[in-house]
Design an enzyme around this catalytic site. Structure first.
Site, PDB file in Angstrom:
ATOM      1  N   ARG A  68      -7.852  -3.901  -8.947  1.00 35.83           N
ATOM      2  CA  ARG A  68      -6.481  -3.367  -8.974  1.00 35.83           C
ATOM      3  C   ARG A  68      -5.482  -4.436  -9.427  1.00 35.83           C
ATOM      4  NH1 ARG A  68      -5.519  -1.020  -3.235  1.00 35.83           N
ATOM      5  NH2 ARG A  68      -3.471  -0.472  -4.090  1.00 35.83           N
ATOM      6  N   ASN A 101       4.984   0.841  -2.340  1.00 36.56           N
ATOM      7  CA  ASN A 101       4.104   0.264  -3.347  1.00 36.56           C
ATOM      8  C   ASN A 101       3.847  -1.218  -3.115  1.00 36.56           C
ATOM      9  OD1 ASN A 101       4.166   2.799  -4.439  1.00 36.56           O
ATOM     10  ND2 ASN A 101       5.682   2.289  -6.008  1.00 36.56           N
ATOM     11  N   VAL A 102       2.647  -1.623  -3.452  1.00 34.77           N
ATOM     12  CA  VAL A 102       2.249  -3.034  -3.274  1.00 34.77           C
ATOM     13  C   VAL A 102       2.130  -3.738  -4.631  1.00 34.77           C
ATOM     14  CG1 VAL A 102       1.026  -2.533  -1.126  1.00 34.77           C
ATOM     15  CG2 VAL A 102      -0.233  -2.419  -3.289  1.00 34.77           C
ATOM     16  N   ASP A 103       2.525  -3.016  -5.725  1.00 33.54           N
ATOM     17  CA  ASP A 103       2.269  -3.551  -7.076  1.00 33.54           C
ATOM     18  C   ASP A 103       3.319  -4.565  -7.543  1.00 33.54           C
ATOM     19  OD1 ASP A 103       3.227  -0.276  -8.398  1.00 33.54           O
ATOM     20  OD2 ASP A 103       4.515  -1.971  -7.870  1.00 33.54           O
ATOM     21  N   HIS A 118       4.530  -2.064   2.617  1.00 35.45           N
ATOM     22  CA  HIS A 118       3.072  -2.211   2.716  1.00 35.45           C
ATOM     23  C   HIS A 118       2.583  -3.527   2.136  1.00 35.45           C
ATOM     24  CE1 HIS A 118       2.919   2.460   2.899  1.00 35.45           C
ATOM     25  NE2 HIS A 118       3.215   1.925   4.065  1.00 35.45           N
ATOM     26  N   ASN A 212       9.866  14.269  -8.173  1.00 37.61           N
ATOM     27  CA  ASN A 212       8.398  14.314  -8.181  1.00 37.61           C
ATOM     28  C   ASN A 212       7.982  15.536  -8.990  1.00 37.61           C
ATOM     29  OD1 ASN A 212       5.629  14.615  -7.499  1.00 37.61           O
ATOM     30  ND2 ASN A 212       5.979  13.591  -5.546  1.00 37.61           N
ATOM     31  N   PRO A 213       7.056  15.379  -9.970  1.00 36.36           N
ATOM     32  CA  PRO A 213       6.623  16.565 -10.726  1.00 36.36           C
ATOM     33  C   PRO A 213       5.954  17.627  -9.832  1.00 36.36           C
ATOM     34  CG  PRO A 213       5.859  14.529 -11.778  1.00 36.36           C
ATOM     35  CD  PRO A 213       6.409  14.160 -10.442  1.00 36.36           C
ATOM     36  N   ALA A 230       9.522  10.005 -12.839  1.00 30.90           N
ATOM     37  CA  ALA A 230      10.527   9.026 -12.397  1.00 30.90           C
ATOM     38  C   ALA A 230      11.117   8.237 -13.563  1.00 30.90           C
ATOM     39  CB  ALA A 230       9.869   8.058 -11.409  1.00 30.90           C
TER      40      ALA A 230
HETATM   41  C1  BV8 Z   1       0.374   2.603  11.141  1.00 32.53           C
HETATM   42  C2  BV8 Z   1      -1.440  -0.759   1.169  1.00 32.53           C
HETATM   43  C3  BV8 Z   1       0.144   2.402  13.423  1.00 32.53           C
HETATM   44  C4  BV8 Z   1      -2.923  -0.860   0.977  1.00 32.53           C
HETATM   45  C5  BV8 Z   1      -1.068   1.479   2.054  1.00 32.53           C
HETATM   46  C6  BV8 Z   1       2.080   9.028  12.144  1.00 32.53           C
HETATM   47  C7  BV8 Z   1       2.820   7.921  12.516  1.00 32.53           C
HETATM   48  C8  BV8 Z   1       2.334   6.645  12.303  1.00 32.53           C
HETATM   49  C9  BV8 Z   1       1.077   6.461  11.699  1.00 32.53           C
HETATM   50  C10 BV8 Z   1       0.343   7.562  11.319  1.00 32.53           C
HETATM   51  C11 BV8 Z   1       0.833   8.831  11.546  1.00 32.53           C
HETATM   52  N1  BV8 Z   1      -0.095   9.688  11.104  1.00 32.53           N
HETATM   53  C12 BV8 Z   1      -1.145   9.009  10.594  1.00 32.53           C
HETATM   54  C13 BV8 Z   1      -0.925   7.713  10.725  1.00 32.53           C
HETATM   55  C14 BV8 Z   1      -1.835   6.647  10.305  1.00 32.53           C
HETATM   56  C15 BV8 Z   1      -1.655   6.235   8.845  1.00 32.53           C
HETATM   57  C16 BV8 Z   1      -1.337   7.361   7.921  1.00 32.53           C
HETATM   58  O1  BV8 Z   1      -0.192   7.587   7.569  1.00 32.53           O
HETATM   59  N2  BV8 Z   1      -2.365   8.072   7.500  1.00 32.53           N
HETATM   60  C17 BV8 Z   1      -2.158   9.172   6.583  1.00 32.53           C
HETATM   61  C18 BV8 Z   1      -3.088   9.031   5.393  1.00 32.53           C
HETATM   62  C19 BV8 Z   1      -2.404  10.456   7.341  1.00 32.53           C
HETATM   63  N3  BV8 Z   1      -0.641   5.229   8.765  1.00 32.53           N
HETATM   64  C20 BV8 Z   1      -0.982   3.943   8.961  1.00 32.53           C
HETATM   65  O2  BV8 Z   1      -2.110   3.594   9.261  1.00 32.53           O
HETATM   66  C21 BV8 Z   1       0.109   2.938   8.825  1.00 32.53           C
HETATM   67  N4  BV8 Z   1       0.097   2.090   9.971  1.00 32.53           N
HETATM   68  O3  BV8 Z   1       0.785   3.700  11.314  1.00 32.53           O
HETATM   69  O4  BV8 Z   1       0.105   1.762  12.165  1.00 32.53           O
HETATM   70  C22 BV8 Z   1       0.085   1.345  14.414  1.00 32.53           C
HETATM   71  C23 BV8 Z   1       1.060   1.316  15.394  1.00 32.53           C
HETATM   72  C24 BV8 Z   1       0.985   0.357  16.323  1.00 32.53           C
HETATM   73  C25 BV8 Z   1      -0.030  -0.601  16.291  1.00 32.53           C
HETATM   74  C26 BV8 Z   1      -0.992  -0.572  15.293  1.00 32.53           C
HETATM   75  C27 BV8 Z   1      -0.929   0.407  14.339  1.00 32.53           C
HETATM   76  C28 BV8 Z   1      -0.130   2.024   7.650  1.00 32.53           C
HETATM   77  C29 BV8 Z   1      -0.076   2.802   6.371  1.00 32.53           C
HETATM   78  C30 BV8 Z   1      -0.089   1.825   5.190  1.00 32.53           C
HETATM   79  C31 BV8 Z   1      -1.391   1.958   4.439  1.00 32.53           C
HETATM   80  N5  BV8 Z   1      -1.383   1.087   3.273  1.00 32.53           N
HETATM   81  N6  BV8 Z   1      -1.026   0.626   1.023  1.00 32.53           N
HETATM   82  C32 BV8 Z   1      -3.329  -0.654  -0.452  1.00 32.53           C
HETATM   83  O5  BV8 Z   1      -2.505  -0.200  -1.253  1.00 32.53           O
HETATM   84  O6  BV8 Z   1      -4.486  -0.945  -0.766  1.00 32.53           O
HETATM   85  S1  BV8 Z   1      -0.609   3.075   1.795  1.00 32.53           S
HETATM   86  C33 BV8 Z   1      -1.138   3.521   0.245  1.00 32.53           C
HETATM   87  O7  BV8 Z   1      -1.125   4.931   0.235  1.00 32.53           O
HETATM   88  C34 BV8 Z   1      -0.209   3.160  -0.873  1.00 32.53           C
HETATM   89  O8  BV8 Z   1       0.385   1.920  -0.749  1.00 32.53           O
HETATM   90  C35 BV8 Z   1       0.817   4.235  -0.824  1.00 32.53           C
HETATM   91  O9  BV8 Z   1       1.851   3.821   0.001  1.00 32.53           O
HETATM   92  C36 BV8 Z   1       0.114   5.339  -0.141  1.00 32.53           C
HETATM   93  C37 BV8 Z   1      -0.046   6.491  -1.080  1.00 32.53           C
HETATM   94  O10 BV8 Z   1       1.062   7.229  -0.933  1.00 32.53           O
HETATM   95  P1  BV8 Z   1       2.029   7.500  -2.176  1.00 32.53           P
HETATM   96  O11 BV8 Z   1       2.737   6.254  -2.501  1.00 32.53           O
HETATM   97  O12 BV8 Z   1       2.797   8.681  -1.804  1.00 32.53           O
HETATM   98  O13 BV8 Z   1       1.106   7.791  -3.401  1.00 32.53           O
HETATM   99  P2  BV8 Z   1       0.253   9.098  -3.656  1.00 32.53           P
HETATM  100  O14 BV8 Z   1      -0.774   8.752  -4.659  1.00 32.53           O
HETATM  101  O15 BV8 Z   1      -0.150   9.672  -2.346  1.00 32.53           O
HETATM  102  O16 BV8 Z   1       1.291  10.139  -4.292  1.00 32.53           O
HETATM  103  C38 BV8 Z   1       1.851   9.857  -5.546  1.00 32.53           C
HETATM  104  C39 BV8 Z   1       2.926  10.893  -5.769  1.00 32.53           C
HETATM  105  O17 BV8 Z   1       3.583  10.592  -6.998  1.00 32.53           O
HETATM  106  C40 BV8 Z   1       2.402  12.304  -5.894  1.00 32.53           C
HETATM  107  O18 BV8 Z   1       3.165  13.175  -5.084  1.00 32.53           O
HETATM  108  C41 BV8 Z   1       2.584  12.636  -7.371  1.00 32.53           C
HETATM  109  O19 BV8 Z   1       2.910  14.010  -7.564  1.00 32.53           O
HETATM  110  C42 BV8 Z   1       3.757  11.784  -7.728  1.00 32.53           C
HETATM  111  N7  BV8 Z   1       3.841  11.397  -9.142  1.00 32.53           N
HETATM  112  C43 BV8 Z   1       2.830  11.247 -10.034  1.00 32.53           C
HETATM  113  N8  BV8 Z   1       3.346  10.846 -11.216  1.00 32.53           N
HETATM  114  C44 BV8 Z   1       4.681  10.734 -11.062  1.00 32.53           C
HETATM  115  C45 BV8 Z   1       5.005  11.084  -9.743  1.00 32.53           C
HETATM  116  N9  BV8 Z   1       6.267  11.074  -9.276  1.00 32.53           N
HETATM  117  C46 BV8 Z   1       7.239  10.715 -10.137  1.00 32.53           C
HETATM  118  N10 BV8 Z   1       7.003  10.353 -11.415  1.00 32.53           N
HETATM  119  C47 BV8 Z   1       5.749  10.360 -11.912  1.00 32.53           C
HETATM  120  N11 BV8 Z   1       5.515  10.027 -13.188  1.00 32.53           N
END
Ligand code: BV8
Length: 239
Positions: A68, A101-103, A118, A212-213, A230
């Site tokens: 990545r 984003n982390v990029d 993140h 968002n599309p 975007a």
């Molecule tokens: C934590 C780094 C707790 C790593 C990433 C409720 C409350 C709290 C936590 C949770 C909760 N429910 C569940 C959880 C746990 C979990 C979570 O959210 N799970 C989900 C999957 C259900 N959360 C966590 O674990 C977080 N930590 O809660 O800790 C805690 C508390 C106390 C003590 C200990 C622990 C940590 C989450 C961080 C994870 N790390 N990144 C790496 O990158 O390798 S997250 C990772 O996924 C990415 O960084 C990014 O942030 C994320 C993906 O999400 P998006 O950015 O939305 O991207 P995605 O691909 O999903 O969507 C893209 C969108 O763009 C689409 O909608 C698409 O239509 C659109 N798009 C496409 N093209 C375009 C466009 N839009 C505009 N223009 C375009 N051209």
């Protein structure tokens, strides 16, 4: 619809922008949910981006991040990143940029104070942070390790199940509570607590605009949804 949102931007004294992987799509960085390619197509990113995966398969996870990092090093910020950075520069203190984003592309576009919830994929840290390992003892490898005690280097990103950096999260929560307008750009709204910031803005009386599309769960709190990329939409709104 652009004129309406341009009017809201013009009136708003405080604007929060929450960006996700879609923000970097037009730079050529695949979004987190887009199907992974090649060797990585057999893995779900959510399973790889965890400490457990790294401890169980350090080389696999390290090599996934190396792959990545290579991709990200080869791309450039897009007009969306640049429009946000330019607006923030022209209007000091009015725009708070919060990103999943982390990029590092917002930072490379000149966004000096981005709240990177993140972390940053370009940086590493020690896996066992409590040990006092020295940088000069880092031994090359996949992953690199401490030549004295064997502690591993890991990417300095927030993995699933890990806490977000407290200071960045607190600043992001404050900005979301105080903003009159929040632009939510390129996020599927599935990762918490980051995605929850859109609800925080809404519940605090801020106007939410989703760019968002696709449809996402965050549309529920949006006053307007602009189904556009975007890199096209942000320059039109912020120029
Ligand atoms: C934590 C780094 C707790 C790593 C990433 C409720 C409350 C709290 C936590 C949770 C909760 N429910 C569940 C959880 C746990 C979990 C979570 O959210 N799970 C989900 C999957 C259900 N959360 C966590 O674990 C977080 N930590 O809660 O800790 C805690 C508390 C106390 C003590 C200990 C622990 C940590 C989450 C961080 C994870 N790390 N990144 C790496 O990158 O390798 S997250 C990772 O996924 C990415 O960084 C990014 O942030 C994320 C993906 O999400 P998006 O950015 O939305 O991207 P995605 O691909 O999903 O969507 C893209 C969108 O763009 C689409 O909608 C698409 O239509 C659109 N798009 C496409 N093209 C375009 C466009 N839009 C505009 N223009 C375009 N051209």
């Amino acid at each position: 619809m652009h004129e309406t949102v341009r009017g809201w931007i013009h009136e708003a004294r405080s604007i929060a922008v929450l960006t996700g992987a879609g923000m970097s799509a037009e730079s050529g960085v695949p979004t987190f949910r887009a199907a992974q390619t090649g060797l990585w197509s057999q893995f779900n990113p959510q399973d790889l981006a965890t400490e457990a995966a790294f401890r169980a398969h350090p080389q696999r996870v390290w090599d996934w991040y190396a792959h990545r990092r290579e991709m990200i090093a080869a791309v450039q910020p897009n007009p969306g990143h640049k429009a946000l950075a330019s607006f923030a520069e022209r209007h000091p203190g009015r725009l708070t940029l919060i990103t999943h984003n982390v990029d590092g592309l917002h930072q490379r576009a000149g966004q000096t104070d981005a709240l990177a919830l993140h972390g940053n994929i370009a940086e590493d840290r020690w896996l066992d942070a409590l040990r006092s390992c020295c940088a000069e003892n880092i031994e090359a490898g996949h992953p690199p390790r401490c030549s004295v005690c064997g502690n591993l280097r890991r990417p300095a990103v927030v993995w699933f199940g890990e806490s977000l950096p407290a200071d960045a999260l607190e600043a992001a929560e404050n900005a979301s509570r105080q903003c009159e307008l929040m632009l939510v750009v390129g996020t599927s709204g599935e990762v918490y607590p980051a995605a929850g910031l859109a609800f925080t803005a809404h519940q605090s009386g801020g106007r939410v605009v989703v760019i968002n599309p696709e449809h996402t769960p965050l549309d529920a709190v949006a006053e307007l949804c602009l189904h556009e990329p975007a890199a096209v939409c942000l320059p039109a709104l912020l120029a």
